[in-house]
Design an enzyme around this catalytic site. Structure first.
Site, PDB file in Angstrom:
ATOM      1  CB  ILE A  46      -0.964  -0.018   1.201  1.00  0.00           C
ATOM      2  CG1 ILE A  46      -1.953  -1.175   1.059  1.00  0.00           C
ATOM      3  CG2 ILE A  46      -1.717   1.309   1.311  1.00  0.00           C
ATOM      4  CD1 ILE A  46      -2.855  -1.358   2.255  1.00  0.00           C
ATOM      5  CG  ASP A  65       9.406  -0.756   5.549  1.00  0.00           C
ATOM      6  OD1 ASP A  65       9.991  -1.784   5.944  1.00  0.00           O
ATOM      7  OD2 ASP A  65       8.193  -0.711   5.346  1.00  0.00           O
ATOM      8  N   PRO A  97       2.356  -1.295   9.977  1.00  0.00           N
ATOM      9  CG  PRO A  97       3.571  -3.254  10.298  1.00  0.00           C
ATOM     10  CD  PRO A  97       3.540  -2.000   9.464  1.00  0.00           C
ATOM     11  CB  THR A 123      -5.186   5.326   5.638  1.00  0.00           C
ATOM     12  OG1 THR A 123      -3.948   5.043   4.978  1.00  0.00           O
ATOM     13  CG2 THR A 123      -5.662   6.703   5.228  1.00  0.00           C
ATOM     14  CB  SER A 124      -1.630   2.412   8.873  1.00  0.00           C
ATOM     15  OG  SER A 124      -1.074   1.139   9.060  1.00  0.00           O
ATOM     16  NE  ARG A 125      -4.307  -2.643  11.781  1.00  0.00           N
ATOM     17  CZ  ARG A 125      -4.783  -2.780  10.546  1.00  0.00           C
ATOM     18  NH1 ARG A 125      -5.186  -1.703   9.872  1.00  0.00           N
ATOM     19  NH2 ARG A 125      -4.859  -3.962   9.977  1.00  0.00           N
ATOM     20  CG  ASP A 149     -10.005   5.382   7.003  1.00  0.00           C
ATOM     21  OD1 ASP A 149     -11.158   5.865   6.885  1.00  0.00           O
ATOM     22  OD2 ASP A 149      -9.745   4.194   6.758  1.00  0.00           O
ATOM     23  CD  GLU A 154     -10.581   1.698  14.336  1.00  0.00           C
ATOM     24  OE1 GLU A 154     -10.855   0.711  13.634  1.00  0.00           O
ATOM     25  OE2 GLU A 154      -9.889   2.654  13.942  1.00  0.00           O
ATOM     26  CG  HIS A 187     -10.915   1.240   9.956  1.00  0.00           C
ATOM     27  ND1 HIS A 187     -10.313   0.739  11.080  1.00  0.00           N
ATOM     28  CD2 HIS A 187     -10.226   0.715   8.912  1.00  0.00           C
ATOM     29  CE1 HIS A 187      -9.318  -0.055  10.756  1.00  0.00           C
ATOM     30  NE2 HIS A 187      -9.237  -0.084   9.440  1.00  0.00           N
TER      31      HIS A 187
END
Length: 301
Positions: A46, A65, A97, A123-125, A149, A154, A187
């Site tokens: 992604i 990364d 992640p 938009t991940s976690r 997101d 949540e 989400h």
């Protein structure tokens, strides 16, 4: 990409104002993506796709990364450490992640070195961001825009449910909603017609797998997971039991099917990470009365 585009041209407030009959441009000055520096945390599939889109807008790409990939390098991305990424980026996109290493990756320390007015999109976690630290940065202007997101709590807030008639109990989430430069979606990054079609096609393919094995369309099938593995009893010794699942039993009769018992995660490194996270939770519970990574019955129900 969508939260960035919505912010850079002030689309949500512009639409609201036009509907209220306000067609003036005051307060709607946007900016171009071209020549902006975009920092991407997490360059898996992604993150790499996102990088390609930003490259198309003419952005300079920075990346972080633990496992760099060649596709990012081909796109012209430069891998840097986190401090340089946070201090040099106009836009920071989180595609990592949630692990013990990435928990609250965006915190008071990292936000202290960002460019004034930086954009951060997650938009991940939800747990990648220390929300209280983000609120402080929004208040003093270090954080110019926050697109979410996902949110750390949540499940407790009730994502995926209609909360329109409910009083928000989460004070932190309620505070986020008061900022005009915060955009929150529930989400829904995955929620596209194409993604749902792919899910449906995968499900249908699983149902047809045995027929395809029988007629030769599938030459080999390797499974580390199984749809009814909980009912079957994965992680238990069933060597003396009669298999009740006819489909699973049928799979075992094919010489070209290999099945392992959901052990893809079962490595020394993974177990060490699990142990470290568990110890951190126990220590936090002992010191503060609450674990770092709380999992409630509602969140897994």
């Amino acid at each position: 990409v969508a939260p960035n585009l919505a912010h850079l041209r002030r689309t949500p407030p512009a639409d609201n104002r036009v509907r209220d009959g306000i067609v003036a441009l005051d307060g709607l000055l946007g900016y171009d993506l071209n020549r902006k520096t975009v920092g991407i945390v997490g360059t898996g599939r992604i993150g790499t796709v996102f990088a390609g889109i930003m490259k198309g807008f003419g952005c300079e790409l920075l990346a972080f990364d633990p496992f760099p990939n060649d596709e990012m390098t081909k796109l012209g991305a430069r891998y840097v450490d986190l401090r340089e990424l946070f201090s040099s980026s106009d836009i920071i996109a989180l595609h990592a992640p949630l692990t013990s290493d990435t928990y609250h990756l965006v915190n008071a320390a990292t936000l202290s070195v960002v460019k004034p007015g930086v954009t951060i999109v997650n938009t991940s976690r939800g747990g990648l961001i220390d929300t209280e630290a983000a609120i402080d940065a929004l208040k003093d202007g270090r954080l110019g825009y926050l697109g979410l997101d996902v949110y750390e709590e949540e499940h407790a807030v009730g994502f995926f449910e209609d909360q329109s008639a409910s009083i928000i109990q989460d004070d932190t989430f309620a505070r986020l909603l008061t900022f005009p430069n915060v955009l929150i979606t529930a989400h829904q990054a995955f929620f596209t017609a194409e993604a749902l079609q792919n899910i449906a096609e995968t499900t249908n393919a699983n149902l047809n797998a045995i027929e395809a094995l029988k007629d030769g369309r599938i030459g080999y099938l390797g499974l580390d997971v199984y749809e009814e593995e909980d009912a079957l009893g994965f992680f238990e010794d069933l060597s003396q039991d009669i298999i009740q699942d006819d489909t699973f039993a049928r799979l075992l009769t094919f010489p070209n099917v290999l099945i392992t018992a959901h052990q893809g995660f079962f490595t020394a490194d993974a177990l060490e990470n699990i142990a470290e996270t568990t110890i951190a939770n126990l220590s936090a519970f002992e010191n503060d009365g609450a674990p770092i990574h709380e999992v409630s019955a509602d969140s897994v129900g």
